[in-house]
Design a protein around this motif. Structure first.
Motif, PDB file in Angstrom:
ATOM      1  N   ASN A  36       0.811  -1.216   0.000  1.00 18.79           N
ATOM      2  CA  ASN A  36       0.000   0.000   0.000  1.00 18.79           C
ATOM      3  C   ASN A  36       0.843   1.264   0.000  1.00 18.79           C
ATOM      4  OD1 ASN A  36      -2.458  -1.404   0.039  1.00 18.79           O
ATOM      5  ND2 ASN A  36      -2.470  -1.523   2.270  1.00 18.79           N
ATOM      6  N   ALA A  37       1.791   1.356   0.944  1.00 16.22           N
ATOM      7  CA  ALA A  37       2.586   2.581   1.091  1.00 16.22           C
ATOM      8  C   ALA A  37       3.461   2.816  -0.128  1.00 16.22           C
ATOM      9  CB  ALA A  37       3.444   2.490   2.357  1.00 16.22           C
ATOM     10  N   GLU A  38       4.166   1.768  -0.569  1.00 16.82           N
ATOM     11  CA  GLU A  38       5.059   1.927  -1.717  1.00 16.82           C
ATOM     12  C   GLU A  38       4.275   2.315  -2.975  1.00 16.82           C
ATOM     13  OE1 GLU A  38       6.876  -0.790   1.236  1.00 16.82           O
ATOM     14  OE2 GLU A  38       4.964  -0.808   0.150  1.00 16.82           O
ATOM     15  N   TYR A  39       3.092   1.717  -3.141  1.00 18.28           N
ATOM     16  CA  TYR A  39       2.361   2.026  -4.372  1.00 18.28           C
ATOM     17  C   TYR A  39       1.832   3.458  -4.371  1.00 18.28           C
ATOM     18  CZ  TYR A  39      -0.385   1.872  -8.509  1.00 18.28           C
ATOM     19  OH  TYR A  39      -0.864   2.177  -9.762  1.00 18.28           O
ATOM     20  N   LEU A  40       1.467   3.993  -3.212  1.00 11.10           N
ATOM     21  CA  LEU A  40       1.038   5.394  -3.183  1.00 11.10           C
ATOM     22  C   LEU A  40       2.152   6.323  -3.645  1.00 11.10           C
ATOM     23  CD1 LEU A  40      -1.111   5.645   0.061  1.00 11.10           C
ATOM     24  CD2 LEU A  40      -1.851   6.153  -2.272  1.00 11.10           C
ATOM     25  N   VAL A  41       3.396   5.965  -3.344  1.00  7.80           N
ATOM     26  CA  VAL A  41       4.535   6.748  -3.830  1.00  7.80           C
ATOM     27  C   VAL A  41       4.714   6.538  -5.324  1.00  7.80           C
ATOM     28  CG1 VAL A  41       7.033   7.079  -3.657  1.00  7.80           C
ATOM     29  CG2 VAL A  41       5.674   6.696  -1.586  1.00  7.80           C
ATOM     30  N   LEU A  42       4.662   5.287  -5.773  1.00  8.04           N
ATOM     31  CA  LEU A  42       4.839   4.985  -7.193  1.00  8.04           C
ATOM     32  C   LEU A  42       3.770   5.660  -8.049  1.00  8.04           C
ATOM     33  CD1 LEU A  42       5.616   1.158  -6.957  1.00  8.04           C
ATOM     34  CD2 LEU A  42       7.243   2.955  -7.592  1.00  8.04           C
ATOM     35  N   ALA A  43       2.552   5.689  -7.547  1.00  8.18           N
ATOM     36  CA  ALA A  43       1.454   6.241  -8.335  1.00  8.18           C
ATOM     37  C   ALA A  43       1.653   7.713  -8.669  1.00  8.18           C
ATOM     38  CB  ALA A  43       0.132   6.052  -7.586  1.00  8.18           C
ATOM     39  N   ALA A  44       2.446   8.423  -7.868  1.00 12.51           N
ATOM     40  CA  ALA A  44       2.696   9.845  -8.128  1.00 12.51           C
ATOM     41  C   ALA A  44       3.643  10.063  -9.293  1.00 12.51           C
ATOM     42  CB  ALA A  44       3.258  10.508  -6.870  1.00 12.51           C
ATOM     43  N   CYS A  45       4.240   8.993  -9.810  1.00 12.27           N
ATOM     44  CA  CYS A  45       5.229   9.106 -10.880  1.00 12.27           C
ATOM     45  C   CYS A  45       4.555   9.081 -12.251  1.00 12.27           C
ATOM     46  CB  CYS A  45       6.249   7.975 -10.787  1.00 12.27           C
ATOM     47  SG  CYS A  45       7.107   7.922  -9.196  1.00 12.27           S
ATOM     48  N   GLU A  46       5.218   9.696 -13.201  1.00 14.31           N
ATOM     49  CA  GLU A  46       4.697   9.766 -14.566  1.00 14.31           C
ATOM     50  C   GLU A  46       4.721   8.400 -15.245  1.00 14.31           C
ATOM     51  OE1 GLU A  46       5.933  11.995 -18.762  1.00 14.31           O
ATOM     52  OE2 GLU A  46       6.832  12.612 -16.862  1.00 14.31           O
ATOM     53  N   HIS A  47       5.770   7.639 -14.993  1.00 10.64           N
ATOM     54  CA  HIS A  47       5.932   6.314 -15.616  1.00 10.64           C
ATOM     55  C   HIS A  47       6.399   5.351 -14.539  1.00 10.64           C
ATOM     56  CE1 HIS A  47       6.592   3.714 -19.184  1.00 10.64           C
ATOM     57  NE2 HIS A  47       7.531   3.171 -18.443  1.00 10.64           N
ATOM     58  N   VAL A  48       5.711   4.186 -14.419  1.00 10.49           N
ATOM     59  CA  VAL A  48       6.004   3.229 -13.354  1.00 10.49           C
ATOM     60  C   VAL A  48       6.437   1.899 -13.961  1.00 10.49           C
ATOM     61  CG1 VAL A  48       5.104   2.003 -11.342  1.00 10.49           C
ATOM     62  CG2 VAL A  48       4.312   4.324 -11.842  1.00 10.49           C
ATOM     63  N   GLY A  49       7.581   1.410 -13.504  1.00 15.33           N
ATOM     64  CA  GLY A  49       8.068   0.109 -13.933  1.00 15.33           C
ATOM     65  C   GLY A  49       8.063  -0.874 -12.775  1.00 15.33           C
ATOM     66  N   LEU A  50       7.756  -2.132 -13.074  1.00 16.41           N
ATOM     67  CA  LEU A  50       7.736  -3.194 -12.068  1.00 16.41           C
ATOM     68  C   LEU A  50       8.612  -4.339 -12.549  1.00 16.41           C
ATOM     69  CD1 LEU A  50       6.445  -4.209  -9.380  1.00 16.41           C
ATOM     70  CD2 LEU A  50       4.635  -5.242 -10.780  1.00 16.41           C
ATOM     71  N   ALA A  51       9.427  -4.878 -11.656  1.00 18.18           N
ATOM     72  CA  ALA A  51      10.349  -5.948 -12.015  1.00 18.18           C
ATOM     73  C   ALA A  51       9.598  -7.204 -12.441  1.00 18.18           C
ATOM     74  CB  ALA A  51      11.267  -6.264 -10.835  1.00 18.18           C
ATOM     75  N   PRO A  52      10.180  -7.997 -13.354  1.00  9.68           N
ATOM     76  CA  PRO A  52       9.583  -9.283 -13.703  1.00  9.68           C
ATOM     77  C   PRO A  52       9.413 -10.140 -12.446  1.00  9.68           C
ATOM     78  CG  PRO A  52      11.379  -8.742 -15.206  1.00  9.68           C
ATOM     79  CD  PRO A  52      11.425  -7.728 -14.098  1.00  9.68           C
ATOM     80  N   LEU A  53       8.311 -10.824 -12.350  1.00 11.13           N
ATOM     81  CA  LEU A  53       7.933 -11.614 -11.178  1.00 11.13           C
ATOM     82  C   LEU A  53       7.671 -10.750  -9.944  1.00 11.13           C
ATOM     83  CD1 LEU A  53      10.231 -14.774 -11.404  1.00 11.13           C
ATOM     84  CD2 LEU A  53       7.955 -14.389 -12.392  1.00 11.13           C
ATOM     85  N   GLY A  54       7.659  -9.430 -10.135  1.00  9.99           N
ATOM     86  CA  GLY A  54       7.297  -8.542  -9.037  1.00  9.99           C
ATOM     87  C   GLY A  54       5.797  -8.582  -8.787  1.00  9.99           C
ATOM     88  N   GLU A  55       5.392  -8.202  -7.597  1.00 14.83           N
ATOM     89  CA  GLU A  55       3.979  -8.246  -7.229  1.00 14.83           C
ATOM     90  C   GLU A  55       3.540  -6.923  -6.622  1.00 14.83           C
ATOM     91  OE1 GLU A  55       3.474 -11.454  -4.526  1.00 14.83           O
ATOM     92  OE2 GLU A  55       3.576 -13.004  -6.076  1.00 14.83           O
ATOM     93  N   LEU A  56       2.304  -6.553  -6.908  1.00 22.27           N
ATOM     94  CA  LEU A  56       1.663  -5.439  -6.221  1.00 22.27           C
ATOM     95  C   LEU A  56       0.665  -6.009  -5.233  1.00 22.27           C
ATOM     96  CD1 LEU A  56       0.799  -2.761  -8.964  1.00 22.27           C
ATOM     97  CD2 LEU A  56       2.824  -2.903  -7.499  1.00 22.27           C
ATOM     98  N   ALA A  57       0.693  -5.479  -4.017  1.00 24.08           N
ATOM     99  CA  ALA A  57      -0.276  -5.881  -2.989  1.00 24.08           C
ATOM    100  C   ALA A  57      -0.957  -4.623  -2.487  1.00 24.08           C
ATOM    101  CB  ALA A  57       0.412  -6.629  -1.857  1.00 24.08           C
ATOM    102  N   ILE A  58      -1.905  -4.115  -3.272  1.00 21.68           N
ATOM    103  CA  ILE A  58      -2.661  -2.924  -2.850  1.00 21.68           C
ATOM    104  C   ILE A  58      -3.984  -3.418  -2.266  1.00 21.68           C
ATOM    105  CG2 ILE A  58      -1.553  -1.258  -4.362  1.00 21.68           C
ATOM    106  CD1 ILE A  58      -3.912  -1.641  -6.306  1.00 21.68           C
ATOM    107  N   THR A  59      -3.897  -3.910  -1.067  1.00 23.70           N
ATOM    108  CA  THR A  59      -5.019  -4.596  -0.423  1.00 23.70           C
ATOM    109  C   THR A  59      -5.916  -3.672   0.381  1.00 23.70           C
ATOM    110  OG1 THR A  59      -3.522  -5.112   1.400  1.00 23.70           O
ATOM    111  CG2 THR A  59      -3.770  -6.775  -0.312  1.00 23.70           C
ATOM    112  N   GLY A  60      -5.551  -2.402   0.459  1.00 22.66           N
ATOM    113  CA  GLY A  60      -6.333  -1.471   1.255  1.00 22.66           C
ATOM    114  C   GLY A  60      -5.797  -1.354   2.668  1.00 22.66           C
TER     115      GLY A  60
END
Length: 648
Positions: free
Chosen positions: A182-206
């Motif tokens: 959650n916390a990391e994605y709120l920071v990433l979302a502020a960026c113009e372009h977002v990259g995620l590593a292969p086999l990386g996961e997002l856990a925006i569970t609330g």
């Protein structure tokens, strides 16, 4: 590795500076850098006072040992033959380039200098660094590598505002992560372009919280937590007296989670150009592998960091530190070392300015650990003295109090409130609330001319809790029998061996009611309300900043920068005037004063036997925090303190 090289380089420069000082040789240094209002580490502009990183009054014509050791440090800062480069082959500091930064770990208000505090990246320095890069004409953009973060939602909003400022300045902002919660994605979302590593996961569970209750643990050791409270919602003692949250605590926590959830949905929807209803559905889904994250439009590309850098940064680039200090320059290190060891007396600025005072941690009686301890505690004697010094200084035109505290000792809160009143009579006082400014944290804030809070700040909690630990049964289990003897009806109530009797509880309750009445009166006077109006908002209830704004407990929704701008306006200070910051950089004297403050005993035994090492870091921190709070009641039996589970 890059951060390690910078650390070694800085320390080598410091040693070189000390050697030069001892031999009488030194060199001409670079001019002090301009200071951002957020930053306490950069040097003041020329002519702004005695706190500049300026050379000592000796001749600085010969490099001597300083030059040689600085050259060694420079070589150590370069990557080894088998390490990744820190700059592109085409990088030239005098030509346009992209700045590459790495961000991970805890974001804190002030980094601690003692065993009790939290170390990490100071939010003020990070924001100042980003603001400076946004203004730098040679920086074309920023590539930000985001690792695991420990940051509150309120502080994440402050960071996001700085990231948006980079984009508003016309700089490209590209971010990358190996995975994100959650916390990391709120920071990433502020960026113009977002990259995620292969086999990386997002856990925006609330947002989620986990109340921790220690009553069964205390019972196991025969320790009775005997507590009273004033205010139906004053649940600070519940973790010690109940096996589960009360309905009132569950209600408040639910409203906090509602606000955090709404903020998360709104911010992601705005940054990723998605409907809020769609974001809500994505949060319900919660987990995304890299391809699914791209399909959901939560990220833009699946790539490793180097691959993303090659694709998105076709020109020159260089790695930079998040918060470069004056100590990274040989001459700055010399001045810093002279101040630390007392060779050069620590002084205060003399130019017209705003003073920024950090009020962080538990509010305690006495002087605490002095200036050094002010990075993680609010000690009444230390804070009162600071406020009185600022009140008497005519060159301080306004004061900004940055509060991150759930409160503590009621008496200490009252003493600080009185000092704040003296200060307010002399000059404008503005409060900026960080993650939490509740109970005692609100007590010391309520009299300010203007109060700023983030929508997700936790504040209010106008109530009182009092109690103590009864160790009689615990001692009996160890084979220790006690026989309290006294003269006077209540002589034995101070022994701490048994719970209070009904008569004693009535006496304590009456004392707490009087403290509560005083708290309400302070809020009523500060917020220009009647006591009856305040009582409707009190009862120990915790409010979010957004709701507190509607109720009149705070004046404006905003972060540090908005509050600082208001202090500048009210004080009639030049916008570029360097602020004075407390607590300042520590000295050797501050370190010595803080020695001998560690307490041990039953608390250590509890933590060992509770097998806390098996818990995840946030839960372990919550348990230890509760135990420390419980121990504090041995010194302050009546407190204006709040305890709300951390939302993550």
């Amino acid at each position: 590795m890059a951060s390690l090289r910078r650390w070694v380089y800085t320390r080598v420069c410091l040693v070189g500076a000390l050697c030069s000082a001892c031999s009488g040789s030194s060199s001409n240094g670079e001019a002090p850098a301009p200071r951002d209002p957020w930053s306490s580490s950069a040097a003041p502009a020329e002519g702004e006072g005695a706190e500049e990183d300026e050379a000592p009054p000796s001749s600085l014509d010969s490099l001597g040992g300083l030059g040689a050791l600085a050259e060694i440090g420079e070589n150590l800062s370069k990557p080894g033959p088998y390490e990744a480069p820190t700059s592109s082959p085409s990088f030239d500091a005098a030509k346009p380039h992209v700045a590459v930064l790495s961000l991970a770990g805890a974001l804190v208000e002030r980094s601690a200098w003692s065993w009790r505090g939290r170390s990490g990246v100071e939010l003020s320095e990070l924001v100042a660094r980003l603001r400076g890069l946004a203004r730098d004409p040679l920086v074309e953009g920023i590539l930000l590598q985001v690792g695991a973060l420990e940051v509150s939602l309120a502080d994440a909003l402050e960071l996001r505002r700085a990231l948006h400022a980079v984009r508003a300045a016309g700089k490209r902002l590209v971010c990358h992560a190996r995975g994100a919660g959650n916390a990391e994605y709120l920071v990433l979302a502020a960026c113009e372009h977002v990259g995620l590593a292969p086999l990386g996961e997002l856990a925006i569970t609330g947002p989620a919280a986990m109340p921790v209750h220690l009553r069964p643990l205390l019972t196991r050791f025969g320790v009775v937590a005997d507590f009273l409270h004033v205010g139906a919602y004053k649940g600070a003692a519940e973790p010690f007296t109940r096996d589960a949250p009360s309905p009132q605590s569950a209600e408040v926590l639910g409203q906090i989670l509602d606000q955090h959830y709404a903020t998360m949905v709104q911010q992601i929807a705005r940054d990723r150009s998605l409907p809020e209803a769609q974001v809500a559905r994505l949060i319900d889904q919660g987990l995304f592998d890299a391809p699914a994250a791209v399909e959901a439009k939560l990220v833009d590309r699946v790539a490793g960091f180097e691959e993303l850098r090659g694709a998105e940064v076709p020109g020159a680039w260089t790695e930079i530190s998040l918060a470069p200090r004056a100590s990274a320059r040989p001459l700055g290190a010399l001045a810093e070392a002279m101040r630390f060891f007392g060779v050069q007396r620590a002084t205060r600025p003399t130019h017209p300015r705003v003073a920024v005072v950090y009020a962080l941690g538990n509010i305690i009686d006495g002087a605490g650990d002095g200036v050094l301890g002010a990075r993680q505690e609010i000690a009444a004697e230390t804070m009162v003295q600071v406020l009185r010094v600022l009140a008497a200084d005519d060159t301080v035109k306004a004061v900004l109090l940055r509060v991150d505290s759930g409160g503590g000792s009621a008496q200490a809160s009252e003493l600080i409130w009185r000092a704040m009143e003296e200060l307010r009579a002399a000059k404008p006082v503005v409060v900026s609330m960080s993650d939490v400014a509740a109970s005692g944290g609100y007590y010391i804030s309520c009299g300010a001319a203007k109060i700023f809070a983030q929508p997700d700040t936790l504040t209010g909690s106008i109530g009182v809790v009092g109690g103590r630990l009864a160790f009689g049964d615990a001692l009996a289990r160890l084979g220790v029998r006690t026989f309290p003897v006294g003269r006077g009806k209540r002589a034995a109530m101070v022994t701490g061996l048994r719970p209070w009797s009904a008569d004693e509880r009535a006496a304590i309750q009456g004392l707490m009611e009087r403290v509560y009445d005083t708290f309400v009166e302070r809020v009523a006077a500060g917020r220009k309300r009647t006591a009856a109006q305040v009582r409707e908002l009190a009862q120990g209830r915790v409010w979010t900043g957004a709701r507190a704004k509607e109720l009149g407990l705070v004046d404006e929704l905003g972060g540090f920068e908005e509050a600082y701008a208001e202090a500048v306006r009210l004080g009639g200070v030049a916008e570029d005037a360097t602020p004075e910051v407390f607590p300042p950089a520590p000295t050797l004297r501050d370190v010595v004063v803080s020695f001998g403050q560690v307490s041990a005993g039953w608390l250590e035994q509890l933590t060992r036997d509770a097998a806390l090492t098996a818990l995840d870091a946030p839960t372990r921190a919550a348990v230890l925090g509760l135990l420390e709070q419980l121990a504090s009641f041995r010194q302050s039996a009546v407190q204006t303190v709040t305890w709300v589970p951390r939302v993550r």
